[in-house]
Motif scaffolding. Structure first.
Motif, PDB file in Angstrom:
ATOM      1  N   HIS A   1       0.823  -1.226   0.000  1.00  0.00           N
ATOM      2  CA  HIS A   1       0.000   0.000   0.000  1.00  0.00           C
ATOM      3  C   HIS A   1       0.848   1.264   0.000  1.00  0.00           C
ATOM      4  O   HIS A   1       1.964   1.266   0.519  1.00  0.00           O
ATOM      5  CB  HIS A   1      -0.929   0.007   1.211  1.00  0.00           C
ATOM      6  CG  HIS A   1      -0.196  -0.055   2.528  1.00  0.00           C
ATOM      7  ND1 HIS A   1       0.060   1.058   3.291  1.00  0.00           N
ATOM      8  CD2 HIS A   1       0.356  -1.089   3.215  1.00  0.00           C
ATOM      9  CE1 HIS A   1       0.723   0.703   4.389  1.00  0.00           C
ATOM     10  NE2 HIS A   1       0.919  -0.591   4.354  1.00  0.00           N
ATOM     11  N   ASP A  60       6.887   1.622   5.472  1.00  0.00           N
ATOM     12  CA  ASP A  60       5.667   0.840   5.691  1.00  0.00           C
ATOM     13  C   ASP A  60       4.769   0.929   4.454  1.00  0.00           C
ATOM     14  O   ASP A  60       4.256   1.993   4.148  1.00  0.00           O
ATOM     15  CB  ASP A  60       4.955   1.382   6.945  1.00  0.00           C
ATOM     16  CG  ASP A  60       3.623   0.707   7.215  1.00  0.00           C
ATOM     17  OD1 ASP A  60       3.246  -0.216   6.473  1.00  0.00           O
ATOM     18  OD2 ASP A  60       2.957   1.121   8.179  1.00  0.00           O
ATOM     19  N   GLY A  61       4.587  -0.182   3.780  1.00  0.00           N
ATOM     20  CA  GLY A  61       3.722  -0.216   2.594  1.00  0.00           C
ATOM     21  C   GLY A  61       4.463   0.159   1.329  1.00  0.00           C
ATOM     22  O   GLY A  61       4.535  -0.626   0.385  1.00  0.00           O
ATOM     23  N   GLU A 117      -5.054   0.939   3.422  1.00  0.00           N
ATOM     24  CA  GLU A 117      -4.595  -0.166   4.258  1.00  0.00           C
ATOM     25  C   GLU A 117      -4.559   0.258   5.726  1.00  0.00           C
ATOM     26  O   GLU A 117      -4.882  -0.503   6.621  1.00  0.00           O
ATOM     27  CB  GLU A 117      -3.202  -0.629   3.810  1.00  0.00           C
ATOM     28  CG  GLU A 117      -2.765  -1.958   4.419  1.00  0.00           C
ATOM     29  CD  GLU A 117      -2.102  -1.845   5.781  1.00  0.00           C
ATOM     30  OE1 GLU A 117      -1.976  -2.879   6.453  1.00  0.00           O
ATOM     31  OE2 GLU A 117      -1.709  -0.740   6.208  1.00  0.00           O
ATOM     32  N   GLU A 118      -4.144   1.488   5.963  1.00  0.00           N
ATOM     33  CA  GLU A 118      -3.983   1.969   7.343  1.00  0.00           C
ATOM     34  C   GLU A 118      -5.343   2.345   7.947  1.00  0.00           C
ATOM     35  O   GLU A 118      -6.203   2.885   7.257  1.00  0.00           O
ATOM     36  CB  GLU A 118      -3.067   3.209   7.361  1.00  0.00           C
ATOM     37  CG  GLU A 118      -1.656   2.970   6.825  1.00  0.00           C
ATOM     38  CD  GLU A 118      -0.788   2.143   7.767  1.00  0.00           C
ATOM     39  OE1 GLU A 118      -1.262   1.737   8.846  1.00  0.00           O
ATOM     40  OE2 GLU A 118       0.377   1.894   7.411  1.00  0.00           O
ATOM     41  N   HIS A 135       7.075  -6.566   3.137  1.00  0.00           N
ATOM     42  CA  HIS A 135       6.731  -5.515   4.089  1.00  0.00           C
ATOM     43  C   HIS A 135       7.830  -5.427   5.143  1.00  0.00           C
ATOM     44  O   HIS A 135       8.478  -6.430   5.439  1.00  0.00           O
ATOM     45  CB  HIS A 135       5.387  -5.846   4.751  1.00  0.00           C
ATOM     46  CG  HIS A 135       4.672  -4.657   5.299  1.00  0.00           C
ATOM     47  ND1 HIS A 135       5.023  -4.064   6.490  1.00  0.00           N
ATOM     48  CD2 HIS A 135       3.648  -3.931   4.799  1.00  0.00           C
ATOM     49  CE1 HIS A 135       4.219  -3.026   6.699  1.00  0.00           C
ATOM     50  NE2 HIS A 135       3.373  -2.915   5.685  1.00  0.00           N
ATOM     51  N   HIS A 171      -2.093  -7.111   7.785  1.00  0.00           N
ATOM     52  CA  HIS A 171      -1.631  -6.653   6.470  1.00  0.00           C
ATOM     53  C   HIS A 171      -2.661  -7.047   5.421  1.00  0.00           C
ATOM     54  O   HIS A 171      -3.492  -7.918   5.660  1.00  0.00           O
ATOM     55  CB  HIS A 171      -0.285  -7.296   6.123  1.00  0.00           C
ATOM     56  CG  HIS A 171       0.819  -6.887   7.035  1.00  0.00           C
ATOM     57  ND1 HIS A 171       1.395  -5.639   6.979  1.00  0.00           N
ATOM     58  CD2 HIS A 171       1.427  -7.542   8.053  1.00  0.00           C
ATOM     59  CE1 HIS A 171       2.318  -5.557   7.916  1.00  0.00           C
ATOM     60  NE2 HIS A 171       2.358  -6.681   8.589  1.00  0.00           N
TER      61      HIS A 171
END
Ligand SMILES: [Zn+2]
Length: 425
Positions: A78, A89-90, A123-124, A189, A358
């Protein structure tokens, strides 16, 4: 795989939504997130990929296979971030996937199965309090009635946020795909935890993704004057809550061999005045693990503790399970394949559980799914100082490339594979 190109591309994505000293902010469906997706689309098109945006805002880029009717081998992650998040992150998972396609194009590798890179939407949980919305929609787990209630902290509804991206709440369900469309899914990830760094391993191969069970506990006592009420005549709600907090740690420690963890992250004391014996306390408890029986054992120990505190302190304790999510087991075939490639590439690795959720967890009941972790310095994540070295990213990308080639089946030189992709120079 080209490490310099990989690093440069990551750097370019990280200029989008960057504020000096405050990390990266690309909340889902905001102009910053849309800009990152636009840039991703542009780079994919340069590699000759066909790109579409589905009804939930997931971006799906496809590199055609020699046999286009075969199910695709997908990978991705993401591009949205938390408020003031990190650079890895992502984003690492999307950029690594792009580097794999570039590398295959460089090497003129044609695969029988199509390849897909997916940049998942939202995603978050940072914007709407709900995570992995894009992969939920893709795998048929998105529920419109629930989404009607989602609002961000500025009061903007999920429906309105979609509309700012020319998407419609009425159509989100059509983002759902059929499992037959995908042969496998791989996500690279950062670990967001300290294990790989501590054990000095290059790669973590996830075998299970833990899921939270969440409890809300309210302890009801009696407010009274802090100076005039003798100790023996008090009903101090906070003392009961303190016992519960310590009990949460004890219960989780007793389940440590099954990997369960538990946290009291919220403790609200009312009336919260220095000279008043606390009348009530609300606790929010997060219990996570990959073994559902173990999470339930923690809840059971807590229930017993509530009874004993009630009897001893004369407090009322009400508890409610807010959510109980099922842990996800990842396919053995993908994990074994990743381990094989690690050995061949001489990458050190370990099997591990994922403590965080995830997109891979939604994809896992759709198709065989592999989740690759690379080390996070000090385990720090969702923070401007989140860091993973380019060497570790490159190793993860190399592994992703090998796994994707294996699963998408390269055309042998003896076969006449038509070349269906063309790079735009
Ligand atoms: Zn992430």
């Amino acid at each position: 795989m080209n490490k310099i190109r990989l690093e440069k591309t990551l750097e370019q994505f990280n200029q989008i939504g960057a504020a000096s000293g405050k990390g990266i902010t690309r909340l889902a469906y905001t102009p910053e997130h849309a800009e990152a997706n636009r840039y991703f689309i542009e780079l994919c098109k340069q590699e000759g990929m066909n790109v579409r945006i589905d009804a939930c805002g997931n971006v799906i880029a496809r590199r055609q296979g020699a046999e286009p009717e075969l199910p695709a081998v997908a990978c991705g992650s993401h591009l949205d971030t938390v408020q003031q998040g990190g650079r890895y992150d992502g984003t690492v998972g999307v950029v690594a996937a792009l580097e794999v396609v570039r590398s295959l194009n460089d090497r003129q590798v044609v695969t029988r199965h199509p390849l897909e890179i997916i940049s998942f939407a939202c995603e978050e949980s940072a914007r709407f309090g709900v995570s992995t919305i894009g992969s939920k929609a893709m795998t048929g787990k998105w529920v419109k009635a629930e989404a009607e209630g989602w609002k961000d902290k500025n009061g903007i509804s999920f429906r309105e946020a979609l509309e700012t991206c020319s998407l419609s709440m009425e159509k989100v369900e059509s983002a759902r795909r059929q499992p037959e469309e995908l042969k496998a899914f791989f996500e690279l990830h950062i670990e967001q935890g300290p294990l790989l760094e501590n054990k000095q391993k290059d790669i973590g191969i996830a075998i299970a993704i833990s899921a939270p069970t969440r409890l809300e506990v309210t302890v009801q006592g009696k407010a009274s004057h802090s100076g005039t009420t003798p100790m023996m005549l008090r009903k101090d709600a906070l003392l009961g809550a303190a016992e519960i907090i310590a009990g949460v740690e004890r219960a989780a420690l007793s389940e440590a061999d099954r990997g369960t963890v538990a946290t009291v992250g919220v403790c609200e004391v009312s009336p919260g005045a220095m000279n008043v014996v606390p009348e009530s306390v609300q606790l929010l408890i997060d219990i996570r693990g990959t073994v559902i029986e173990s999470k339930r054992a923690v809840v059971q120990q807590l229930s017993a503790l509530f009874g004993s505190i009630r009897d001893r302190r004369g407090l009322e304790i009400a508890s409610r399970v807010i959510s109980e999510e099922m842990p996800v087991l990842l396919a053995e075939e993908t994990a074994a394949s990743l381990a094989d490639h690690c050995r061949r590439l001489e990458l050190s690795y370990l099997y591990m559980n994922s403590g965080a959720g995830h997109d891979a967890m939604n994809m896992a009941d759709f198709c065989p799914t592999g989740l690759i972790f690379i080390p996070s310095t000090n385990g720090l994540s969702h923070h401007p100082e989140e860091y993973t070295s380019i060497e570790h990213i490159a190793k993860g990308t190399q592994l992703l490339e090998e796994a994707l080639i294996e699963w998408a089946v390269p055309c042998g030189s003896e076969q006449q594979c038509p070349q269906r992709w063309e790079r735009i120079s």
